[in-house]
Design an enzyme around this catalytic site. Structure first.
Site, PDB file in Angstrom:
ATOM      1  N   LYS A 172      38.039  22.940  40.833  1.00 36.01           N
ATOM      2  CA  LYS A 172      38.895  23.224  39.679  1.00 36.01           C
ATOM      3  C   LYS A 172      40.291  23.619  40.183  1.00 36.01           C
ATOM      4  O   LYS A 172      40.510  24.734  40.650  1.00 36.01           O
ATOM      5  CB  LYS A 172      38.301  24.382  38.861  1.00 36.01           C
ATOM      6  CG  LYS A 172      39.215  24.923  37.746  1.00 36.01           C
ATOM      7  CD  LYS A 172      39.506  23.871  36.683  1.00 36.01           C
ATOM      8  CE  LYS A 172      40.276  24.461  35.506  1.00 36.01           C
ATOM      9  NZ  LYS A 172      41.687  24.785  35.868  1.00 36.01           N
ATOM     10  N   GLY A 225      42.987  33.829  43.964  1.00 39.93           N
ATOM     11  CA  GLY A 225      43.715  34.180  42.756  1.00 39.93           C
ATOM     12  C   GLY A 225      43.800  35.684  42.599  1.00 39.93           C
ATOM     13  O   GLY A 225      43.665  36.445  43.565  1.00 39.93           O
ATOM     14  N   SER A 226      43.985  36.120  41.386  1.00 40.86           N
ATOM     15  CA  SER A 226      44.218  37.534  41.111  1.00 40.86           C
ATOM     16  C   SER A 226      42.938  38.347  41.228  1.00 40.86           C
ATOM     17  O   SER A 226      41.823  37.825  41.082  1.00 40.86           O
ATOM     18  CB  SER A 226      44.789  37.704  39.702  1.00 40.86           C
ATOM     19  OG  SER A 226      43.787  37.424  38.732  1.00 40.86           O
ATOM     20  N   ASN A 227      43.101  39.634  41.449  1.00 36.09           N
ATOM     21  CA  ASN A 227      41.951  40.530  41.496  1.00 36.09           C
ATOM     22  C   ASN A 227      41.239  40.612  40.156  1.00 36.09           C
ATOM     23  O   ASN A 227      40.004  40.704  40.110  1.00 36.09           O
ATOM     24  CB  ASN A 227      42.392  41.928  41.936  1.00 36.09           C
ATOM     25  CG  ASN A 227      42.714  41.986  43.407  1.00 36.09           C
ATOM     26  OD1 ASN A 227      43.765  41.495  43.830  1.00 36.09           O
ATOM     27  ND2 ASN A 227      41.830  42.554  44.198  1.00 36.09           N
ATOM     28  N   GLU A 247      39.746  35.217  48.052  1.00 37.52           N
ATOM     29  CA  GLU A 247      41.023  35.590  48.664  1.00 37.52           C
ATOM     30  C   GLU A 247      41.873  36.065  47.503  1.00 37.52           C
ATOM     31  O   GLU A 247      42.304  35.281  46.664  1.00 37.52           O
ATOM     32  CB  GLU A 247      41.636  34.400  49.392  1.00 37.52           C
ATOM     33  CG  GLU A 247      42.682  34.794  50.429  1.00 37.52           C
ATOM     34  CD  GLU A 247      44.034  35.040  49.809  1.00 37.52           C
ATOM     35  OE1 GLU A 247      44.426  36.223  49.687  1.00 37.52           O
ATOM     36  OE2 GLU A 247      44.687  34.065  49.429  1.00 37.52           O
ATOM     37  N   CYS A 281      50.426  34.725  49.012  1.00 37.64           N
ATOM     38  CA  CYS A 281      49.566  35.902  49.103  1.00 37.64           C
ATOM     39  C   CYS A 281      49.923  36.755  50.303  1.00 37.64           C
ATOM     40  O   CYS A 281      49.707  37.969  50.302  1.00 37.64           O
ATOM     41  CB  CYS A 281      48.099  35.485  49.151  1.00 37.64           C
ATOM     42  SG  CYS A 281      47.701  34.360  50.489  1.00 37.64           S
ATOM     43  N   GLN A 328      55.179  33.194  34.752  1.00 41.48           N
ATOM     44  CA  GLN A 328      55.361  33.898  36.018  1.00 41.48           C
ATOM     45  C   GLN A 328      56.749  34.527  36.103  1.00 41.48           C
ATOM     46  O   GLN A 328      56.904  35.675  36.524  1.00 41.48           O
ATOM     47  CB  GLN A 328      55.132  32.920  37.179  1.00 41.48           C
ATOM     48  CG  GLN A 328      55.231  33.536  38.559  1.00 41.48           C
ATOM     49  CD  GLN A 328      54.132  34.539  38.839  1.00 41.48           C
ATOM     50  OE1 GLN A 328      53.156  34.641  38.103  1.00 41.48           O
ATOM     51  NE2 GLN A 328      54.301  35.304  39.902  1.00 41.48           N
ATOM     52  N   GLU A 380      50.960  44.197  42.993  1.00 34.25           N
ATOM     53  CA  GLU A 380      51.473  42.906  43.422  1.00 34.25           C
ATOM     54  C   GLU A 380      52.415  42.344  42.363  1.00 34.25           C
ATOM     55  O   GLU A 380      52.064  42.222  41.190  1.00 34.25           O
ATOM     56  CB  GLU A 380      50.306  41.944  43.648  1.00 34.25           C
ATOM     57  CG  GLU A 380      50.709  40.642  44.301  1.00 34.25           C
ATOM     58  CD  GLU A 380      49.506  39.795  44.690  1.00 34.25           C
ATOM     59  OE1 GLU A 380      49.525  39.208  45.772  1.00 34.25           O
ATOM     60  OE2 GLU A 380      48.546  39.737  43.893  1.00 34.25           O
ATOM     61  N   GLU A 459      38.205  32.814  55.598  1.00 27.40           N
ATOM     62  CA  GLU A 459      38.529  31.399  55.552  1.00 27.40           C
ATOM     63  C   GLU A 459      39.075  30.985  56.913  1.00 27.40           C
ATOM     64  O   GLU A 459      39.421  31.807  57.747  1.00 27.40           O
ATOM     65  CB  GLU A 459      39.565  31.120  54.455  1.00 27.40           C
ATOM     66  CG  GLU A 459      39.037  31.400  53.057  1.00 27.40           C
ATOM     67  CD  GLU A 459      40.006  30.984  51.968  1.00 27.40           C
ATOM     68  OE1 GLU A 459      39.586  30.252  51.069  1.00 27.40           O
ATOM     69  OE2 GLU A 459      41.173  31.407  52.029  1.00 27.40           O
TER      70      GLU A 459
END
Length: 486
Positions: A172, A225-227, A247, A281, A328, A380, A459
């Site tokens: 995706k 992506g985001s937490n 991540e 990131c 954003q 962030e 990773e």
């Protein structure tokens, strides 16, 4: 407007529903569209992946390596076209997009080589006439969810190791930036990847989330992506035997000690902070400076930031690209306004680029007067915003680095080797840089953060095999057959 099909079961398909893709340099008119798949289409993707895995896991690793090597060649051959689409849908400069494209080819080549290597270990066995070994096997169908900020390199980083080791994938891509991932899928398909091994789900997450995350055939999910989203996925998996590799966020710090080469440190910090408009990131977003050199360093830093050229990614003169979307951009501007309301001082930048009203531009910004309790220091921002603080000494600098819920990357600038190694030992993060940027980790280097920045599975390199494979132990008796009495 270009129409780009998506890959399901070895076929390029379209639907009656579409998602428009916009250029963040000018969002008025979409330049491409991709299919908006339905929940039923997602289930079909898992059907194809299940069948694809059954054959791919038995495919020779040498054949897998051949497919990956050819796909890497095709990506390099098509680099101009691919980089142009990355710039068009994400906004980053053509230089950054070209680098991302070539790095994606590197990932395919690296894991092509790794697929050919040994896959286990010979172990001693206490029993006479026994030979015992371990072997790694693929785990099954893995869901890959990639972000909009690195729309090609992140799926390459995720898909290359899991496919090379014999798994199948449902992929995706981010809704805002689907074209790059489709280029990757096209290269693998054209290189001979069998039908069903890779399936690409383009669609609106809100409409397909249940089908995407709850299919019982999923054995692993890898997500960047985001937490907030990552934690929601983890909660959804809590009672299922599904591996999760995440991540997540970061609030990366660079430390400038009193003995540092200040001009070099300023250049490196700006490169780490403002490349891709800070939408990495691993981007540096906090700078911690020892008090004796604070004023001198901040002066150098501000000069480097003011020298950046804001503009569209297609302009060779641009060194600071637009943000990826209006959402954003507006979020970063809101973070800046809150920082000023909480007492931070804008040294340079601080607002939208009003000369380009139809683009997603934010001026490169440096904030001073920042305190540890401010949101801009702790949360962030993911944009071209850099917060700077002074500290008394090395111990206070390390404490400031570690005073964070995140733990992805940190850097130290110093001429002292002892300080460098001490910092590497004491910084609570997954990546440490000395006299270089927090960004720029190569394909064979393990990558992933500590604390709220990651989930334990790394990773890149060989470490990623812990996620994409399972270990089987095999003991073989090589003596005379054992007799039983009865």
């Amino acid at each position: 407007m270009r129409t780009v099909e998506t890959l399901l079961g070895g076929e390029w398909v379209r639907t009656g529903e579409w998602i428009d893709v916009h250029d963040p340099a000018d969002v008025r008119t979409p330049f491409a569209r991709v299919p908006a798949l339905s929940a039923k289409d997602v289930t079909r993707a898992y059907d194809h992946a299940e069948r694809g895995f059954a054959g791919w896991k038995r495919t020779s690793p040498f054949e897998r390596a051949r497919v990956f090597t050819e796909a890497a060649r095709l990506i390099r051959e098509r680099a101009g076209e691919i980089a142009a689409d990355v710039t068009a849908e994400n906004g980053k400069t053509l230089a950054e997009s070209t680098g991302e494209t070539l790095k994606a080819a590197d990932f395919l080549e690296y894991y092509a080589g790794l697929a050919r290597q040994g896959y286990g270990t010979l172990l001693h066995d206490v029993r006479p006439d026994h030979r015992t070994h371990t072997q790694r096997e693929p785990i099954g169908v893995i869901l890959v969810i990639s972000p909009w900020n690195d729309p090609l390199i992140t799926p390459a980083r995720k898909l290359a190791p899991l496919l090379a080791t014999g798994n199948a994938a449902v992929f995706k891509p981010a809704t805002e930036t689907p074209l790059a991932g489709l280029h990757l899928a096209r290269a693998l398909y054209d290189a001979g990847l069998p039908a069903g091994v890779l399936n690409v789900v383009t669609g609106r997450t809100a409409e397909i989330e249940e089908a995407l995350l709850d299919d019982p055939r999923i054995v692993g999910i890898t997500f960047t992506g985001s937490n907030a989203v990552g934690n929601r996925i983890r909660r959804r998996l809590v009672d299922r035997n599904v591996r999760f590799q995440g991540e997540l966020g970061g609030k990366n710090a660079s430390v400038v000690l009193r003995d540092a080469d200040l001009p070099a440190a300023a250049k490196a910090v700006v490169a780490a902070s403002f490349g891709q408009a800070g939408q990495r990131c691993t981007a540096t977003s906090r700078v911690i400076v020892e008090q004796p050199v604070y004023d001198g360093f901040v002066t150098l830093l501000a000069a480097e930031v003011r020298a950046l050229t804001v503009g569209p990614g297609t302009d060779p003169a641009t060194t600071l690209c637009p943000l990826s979307s209006p959402k954003q951009r507006d979020g970063v501007l809101a973070d800046l306004n809150r920082a000023v309301e909480q007492g931070a001082t804008v040294l340079t930048g601080g607002g939208a680029d009003t000369g380009r009203p139809h683009g997603c531009y934010v001026e490169p910004t440096v904030l001073t007067g920042v305190t540890p309790d401010m949101a801009v220091w702790r949360e962030e921002v993911f944009g071209p915003v850099l917060a700077v603080r002074a500290v008394d000494d090395f111990t206070a600098a390390v404490a400031a680095v570690n005073d964070s819920g995140f733990g992805l990357a940190a850097a130290v600038f110093t001429r002292d080797l002892g300080s460098a190694y001490r910092f590497a030992d004491e910084a609570e993060c997954g990546q440490v840089a000395v006299n270089t940027t927090t960004t720029g980790w190569d394909v064979h280097l393990p990558f992933g953060g500590f604390h709220d920045s990651g989930t334990g599975y790394k990773e890149q390199g060989e470490e990623v095999l812990r996620f994409s494979t399972r270990v089987k132990t095999v003991a073989v008796h090589i003596g005379a057959p054992e007799r039983t009495h009865g």
